[in-house]
Design an enzyme around this catalytic site. Structure first.
Site, PDB file in Angstrom:
ATOM      1  N   ARG A 156     -32.640 -26.452   9.621  1.00 38.16           N
ATOM      2  CA  ARG A 156     -33.290 -25.588  10.599  1.00 38.16           C
ATOM      3  C   ARG A 156     -34.753 -25.449  10.190  1.00 38.16           C
ATOM      4  O   ARG A 156     -35.074 -25.437   8.991  1.00 38.16           O
ATOM      5  CB  ARG A 156     -32.631 -24.213  10.634  1.00 38.16           C
ATOM      6  N   LYS A 181     -28.982 -18.549   7.517  1.00 39.09           N
ATOM      7  CA  LYS A 181     -28.175 -17.964   8.585  1.00 39.09           C
ATOM      8  C   LYS A 181     -26.812 -17.543   8.048  1.00 39.09           C
ATOM      9  O   LYS A 181     -26.193 -18.271   7.262  1.00 39.09           O
ATOM     10  CB  LYS A 181     -28.009 -18.987   9.716  1.00 39.09           C
ATOM     11  N   HIS A 259     -36.353 -28.520  17.562  1.00 41.78           N
ATOM     12  CA  HIS A 259     -34.959 -28.381  17.141  1.00 41.78           C
ATOM     13  C   HIS A 259     -34.146 -29.641  17.429  1.00 41.78           C
ATOM     14  O   HIS A 259     -33.062 -29.832  16.866  1.00 41.78           O
ATOM     15  CB  HIS A 259     -34.313 -27.177  17.838  1.00 41.78           C
ATOM     16  N   ARG A 262     -32.869 -31.697  14.510  1.00 44.81           N
ATOM     17  CA  ARG A 262     -31.581 -31.310  13.922  1.00 44.81           C
ATOM     18  C   ARG A 262     -30.429 -31.938  14.704  1.00 44.81           C
ATOM     19  O   ARG A 262     -29.458 -32.427  14.113  1.00 44.81           O
ATOM     20  CB  ARG A 262     -31.476 -29.787  13.896  1.00 44.81           C
ATOM     21  N   HIS A 293     -23.074 -24.662   9.006  1.00 50.07           N
ATOM     22  CA  HIS A 293     -22.335 -24.026  10.092  1.00 50.07           C
ATOM     23  C   HIS A 293     -21.107 -23.300   9.562  1.00 50.07           C
ATOM     24  O   HIS A 293     -20.528 -23.694   8.546  1.00 50.07           O
ATOM     25  CB  HIS A 293     -21.898 -25.071  11.128  1.00 50.07           C
ATOM     26  N   TYR A 302     -23.750 -30.018  18.518  1.00 46.48           N
ATOM     27  CA  TYR A 302     -24.901 -30.867  18.204  1.00 46.48           C
ATOM     28  C   TYR A 302     -24.619 -32.345  18.449  1.00 46.48           C
ATOM     29  O   TYR A 302     -25.527 -33.169  18.379  1.00 46.48           O
ATOM     30  CB  TYR A 302     -25.306 -30.678  16.738  1.00 46.48           C
TER      31      TYR A 302
END
Length: 343
Positions: A156, A181, A259, A262, A293, A302
């Protein structure tokens, strides 16, 4: 806990307990705290003093009182309040949730642009040629390494911005991603090519006259004053570069965003597994962990199907179908067009 007595309504203690519960599960819930502060203020403003007064009509009035033109924004507001109600139901403070209005359907779902090797190479070359102006130390080389990290490791952008000099372990070829995160930290391995780039960047940071402080806790990608580069600045630089890349954007695909690097990492990893004859289904958990994740479902979002990825999936499916048909004596199954991740 709330900051500066943010919650004032009769429900303040329950909201604080709910937030503490979510954060005990390693979730940040910073944006959700701000959302619940809006709901708390609404209760106070309307002199709501008990749970019995929180009716479906009142909840709808609150949701409509907040300007949310986009379905995603409205649904986030609705979902956050709904989770609070579910928590209260689970703890037997409410008999049932007063949230009964459905979520809004999105009219548009963005399909990310996937950078293949050629497009990524052009991006990196253009980054390296960036002129030396602005406050970024060695701007061209810095953005070259930064974009290489984003594309090559799928970080990220905020994670890359928070990297410090001490987070690069060249001997073990590891990046330490700290408290990101969901408050998770993880180790991200890198290969020899990226290791060489990071080594050169570290040497440059330690020797350039512009780097006034090279303590271990200094940002890996920083400005002349020692502050880390802001994600917004990186995004602006990226968007300014995109027109010069002369990318061919297929119909239905959105213009490139930062983004998308990613997304490109995830798709590129899956494609390489197919090329190597590996079974992606058995390795998705590893990819999910690598990307930070909490579950495979987040990673699946993704995995945008590309023509090459679909072709690899189709070949694998047809090989499976042919083997199955030989065993049961039937004709081969038709061409596969289903979800890529279940091949």
């Amino acid at each position: 806990m709330s900051h500066d007595g943010r919650f004032q309504s009769f429900l303040r203690h329950e909201i604080e307990q709910f937030l503490a519960h979510k954060r005990s599960l390693r979730r940040r819930y910073d944006v959700e705290e701000k959302t619940l502060a809006l709901f708390d203020a609404y209760l106070s403003k309307n002199n709501i003093g008990s749970l019995a007064e929180i009716t479906p009509a009142l909840v709808d009035e609150f949701l409509l009182s907040r300007p949310r033109s986009r379905p995603r924004s409205y649904n986030h507001l609705r979902c956050t309040v709904g989770r609070l109600f579910s928590y209260l139901v689970d703890h037997e403070k409410l008999a049932q949730t007063p949230l009964i209005s459905p979520p809004r359907r999105g009219r548009y779902q963005r399909t990310p642009f996937i950078f293949d090797t050629d497009a990524a190479t052009r991006l990196l070359a253009l980054a390296k040629a960036l002129p030396r102006h602005g406050s970024t130390i060695e701007r061209g080389n810095t953005y070259f390494v930064l974009f290489a990290v984003l594309y090559g490791l799928g970080l990220r952008v905020g994670e890359a911005c928070r990297l410090c000099l001490k987070d690069v372990d060249l001997e073990r070829r590891l990046l330490v991603i700290r408290e990101t995160k969901f408050y998770k930290s993880r180790l991200v391995p890198f290969g020899p090519k990226l290791g060489a780039l990071l080594g050169q960047h570290l040497h440059q940071r330690q020797t350039t006259a512009l780097a006034t402080n090279t303590a271990d806790d200094q940002p890996l990608f920083c400005l002349r004053g020692g502050r880390p580069i802001n994600p917004g600045t990186i995004s602006q630089t990226f968007h300014a570069m995109v027109p010069s890349l002369n990318l061919r954007i297929p119909p239905g695909i959105s213009p490139p965003r930062l983004h998308d690097l990613r997304h490109s990492f995830a798709v590129g990893t899956l494609t390489r597994w197919y090329r190597l004859g590996l079974d992606p289904q058995t390795k998705l958990l590893a990819l999910s962990t690598f990307m930070g994740h909490g579950d495979i479902g987040s990673t699946a979002a993704y995995l945008t199907p590309t023509p090459e990825l679909l072709e690899h999936a189709n070949r694998r499916f047809r090989a499976f179908a042919a083997a199955t048909s030989r065993r049961i004596g039937h004709d081969p199954l038709p061409r596969y067009t289903g979800p890529v991740i279940f091949c």
